[in-house]
Write an enzyme that holds these catalytic residues in place. Structure first.
Site, mmCIF file in Angstrom:
data_model
loop_
_atom_site.group_PDB
_atom_site.id
_atom_site.type_symbol
_atom_site.label_atom_id
_atom_site.label_comp_id
_atom_site.label_asym_id
_atom_site.label_seq_id
_atom_site.Cartn_x
_atom_site.Cartn_y
_atom_site.Cartn_z
ATOM 1 N N THR A 161 9.840 2.259 17.324
ATOM 2 C CA THR A 161 9.109 1.990 18.569
ATOM 3 C C THR A 161 7.630 2.316 18.389
ATOM 4 O O THR A 161 6.756 1.569 18.840
ATOM 5 C CB THR A 161 9.701 2.859 19.710
ATOM 6 O OG1 THR A 161 11.069 2.521 19.829
ATOM 7 C CG2 THR A 161 8.998 2.637 21.023
ATOM 8 N N THR A 195 -1.814 1.778 -2.930
ATOM 9 C CA THR A 195 -2.404 2.004 -4.250
ATOM 10 C C THR A 195 -1.263 2.017 -5.262
ATOM 11 O O THR A 195 -0.092 1.841 -4.882
ATOM 12 C CB THR A 195 -3.167 3.349 -4.283
ATOM 13 O OG1 THR A 195 -2.267 4.374 -3.848
ATOM 14 C CG2 THR A 195 -4.392 3.321 -3.386
ATOM 15 N N HIS A 244 5.158 2.832 6.724
ATOM 16 C CA HIS A 244 6.239 3.639 6.154
ATOM 17 C C HIS A 244 6.812 4.517 7.263
ATOM 18 O O HIS A 244 6.058 5.122 8.026
ATOM 19 C CB HIS A 244 5.665 4.502 5.016
ATOM 20 C CG HIS A 244 6.684 5.370 4.356
ATOM 21 N ND1 HIS A 244 7.580 4.879 3.429
ATOM 22 C CD2 HIS A 244 6.970 6.684 4.503
ATOM 23 C CE1 HIS A 244 8.367 5.865 3.026
ATOM 24 N NE2 HIS A 244 8.026 6.968 3.673
ATOM 25 N N GLU A 303 6.082 2.487 15.423
ATOM 26 C CA GLU A 303 5.521 1.580 14.405
ATOM 27 C C GLU A 303 4.928 0.345 15.066
ATOM 28 O O GLU A 303 3.883 -0.162 14.660
ATOM 29 C CB GLU A 303 6.606 1.148 13.416
ATOM 30 C CG GLU A 303 7.105 2.255 12.511
ATOM 31 C CD GLU A 303 8.097 1.751 11.480
ATOM 32 O OE1 GLU A 303 7.910 0.654 10.937
ATOM 33 O OE2 GLU A 303 9.087 2.463 11.212
HETATM 34 C C1 GAR Z 1 10.379 -0.272 9.193
HETATM 35 O O1 GAR Z 1 10.897 0.929 9.702
HETATM 36 C C2 GAR Z 1 9.396 0.015 8.072
HETATM 37 O O2 GAR Z 1 8.632 1.165 8.291
HETATM 38 C C3 GAR Z 1 10.347 0.222 6.925
HETATM 39 O O3 GAR Z 1 11.334 -0.776 7.086
HETATM 40 C C4 GAR Z 1 11.471 -1.063 8.473
HETATM 41 C C5 GAR Z 1 11.303 -2.559 8.653
HETATM 42 O O4 GAR Z 1 11.611 -2.923 9.959
HETATM 43 N N1 GAR Z 1 9.686 0.099 5.665
HETATM 44 C C6 GAR Z 1 10.016 0.801 4.600
HETATM 45 O O5 GAR Z 1 10.933 1.597 4.596
HETATM 46 C C7 GAR Z 1 9.167 0.524 3.378
HETATM 47 N N2 GAR Z 1 9.431 1.467 2.364
HETATM 48 P P1 GAR Z 1 11.232 -4.378 10.495
HETATM 49 O O6 GAR Z 1 11.710 -5.382 9.435
HETATM 50 O O7 GAR Z 1 12.004 -4.508 11.775
HETATM 51 O O8 GAR Z 1 9.737 -4.436 10.688
#
Ligand code: GAR
Length: 221
Positions: free
Chosen positions: A176, A145, A113, A178
């Site tokens: 970056t 959960t 997230h 993540e």
């Molecule tokens: C990421 O920033 C992830 O954290 C977010 O979507 C993006 C996906 O990027 N997820 C959420 O907001 C879930 N609620 P990606 O498709 O390039 O991995």
């Protein structure tokens, strides 16, 4: 004999850059796991192309092809089980899951997230973080959960919120981090080093840095 690699299923809806980070770290051997299946609920998600390029099996399971959430989720559960998936990673999967799916993978379902939970669950989190005046936001990997964005936290990365940040520039800075955080969390899971105790996740043989701090603005000399 070496233990077989943990089989991971990844659920995506879009670009799949987190999926790519997992693919890359697994390929170089720093995450002891393999991706057995990528599922997208969007046929045009670029992440599907990333998976195909890496030789990973893909499935498009479109939520609108089913009469209700239950049937949609049952189809995903069946595909993940058929692929022998042991851990499910949500990586930009933009559907809220019901208890039906969450219970099927209890304790082996992770999400990433783009905020420092428990602050800013839900959507539009970068703009909400900027508007709040906070000096930090970041990324969180947590167990899923039944309450949305509220499960036990595995790992977090903090990034500064800068004066001229827009939701886009902040999102890019968070993304970056993540890409470092998710492979790390999956690796800890694969090594069986995560122990859930209530809301807290203990990391077996984890290193701690009691003096670590990110101060914004940086202290002046
Ligand atoms: C990421 O920033 C992830 O954290 C977010 O979507 C993006 C996906 O990027 N997820 C959420 O907001 C879930 N609620 P990606 O498709 O390039 O991995």
């Amino acid at each position: 004999m070496a233990e077989p690699l943990l089989a991971v299923g990844v659920l995506i809806s879009g670009s799949g850059s987190n999926l790519q980070a997992l693919i890359d770290r697994m390929a170089e051997g720093s995450v002891p796991a393999r991706i057995a299946l990528v599922i997208s609920n969007q046929a045009e998600a670029y992440g599907l192309e990333r998976a195909r390029l890496a030789g990973i099996p893909t499935r498009v399971i479109h939520h609108r092809a089913f009469p209700d959430r239950q049937h949609f989720e049952q189809a995903m559960i069946a595909a993940l089980n058929a692929a022998g998936v042991e851990l499910v990673c949500l990586a930009g999967f933009m559907r809220v899951l019901t208890p039906c799916f969450i219970r099927a993978f209890q304790g082996r379902l992770l999400n990433i997230h783009p905020a420092l939970l428990p602050a800013f669950p839900g959507l539009h989190v970068q703009q909400r973080a900027i508007d709040s005046g906070a000096r930090f936001s970041g990324a969180t990997v947590h167990f899923v959960t039944e309450e949305v964005d509220a499960g036990p936290i595995v790992a977090q990365a903090a990034v500064p919120i800068l004066d001229h940040d827009t939701a886009q520039t902040l999102a890019a800075r968070i993304l970056t981090q993540e890409h470092r955080l998710y492979p790390m969390a999956v690796s800890l899971f694969a090594q069986k080093r995560l122990q859930i105790s209530g809301q807290r996740v203990h990391i077996l043989n984890g290193r701690e840095e009691p003096e670590a701090a990110l101060i914004v603005p940086p202290p002046e000399p």
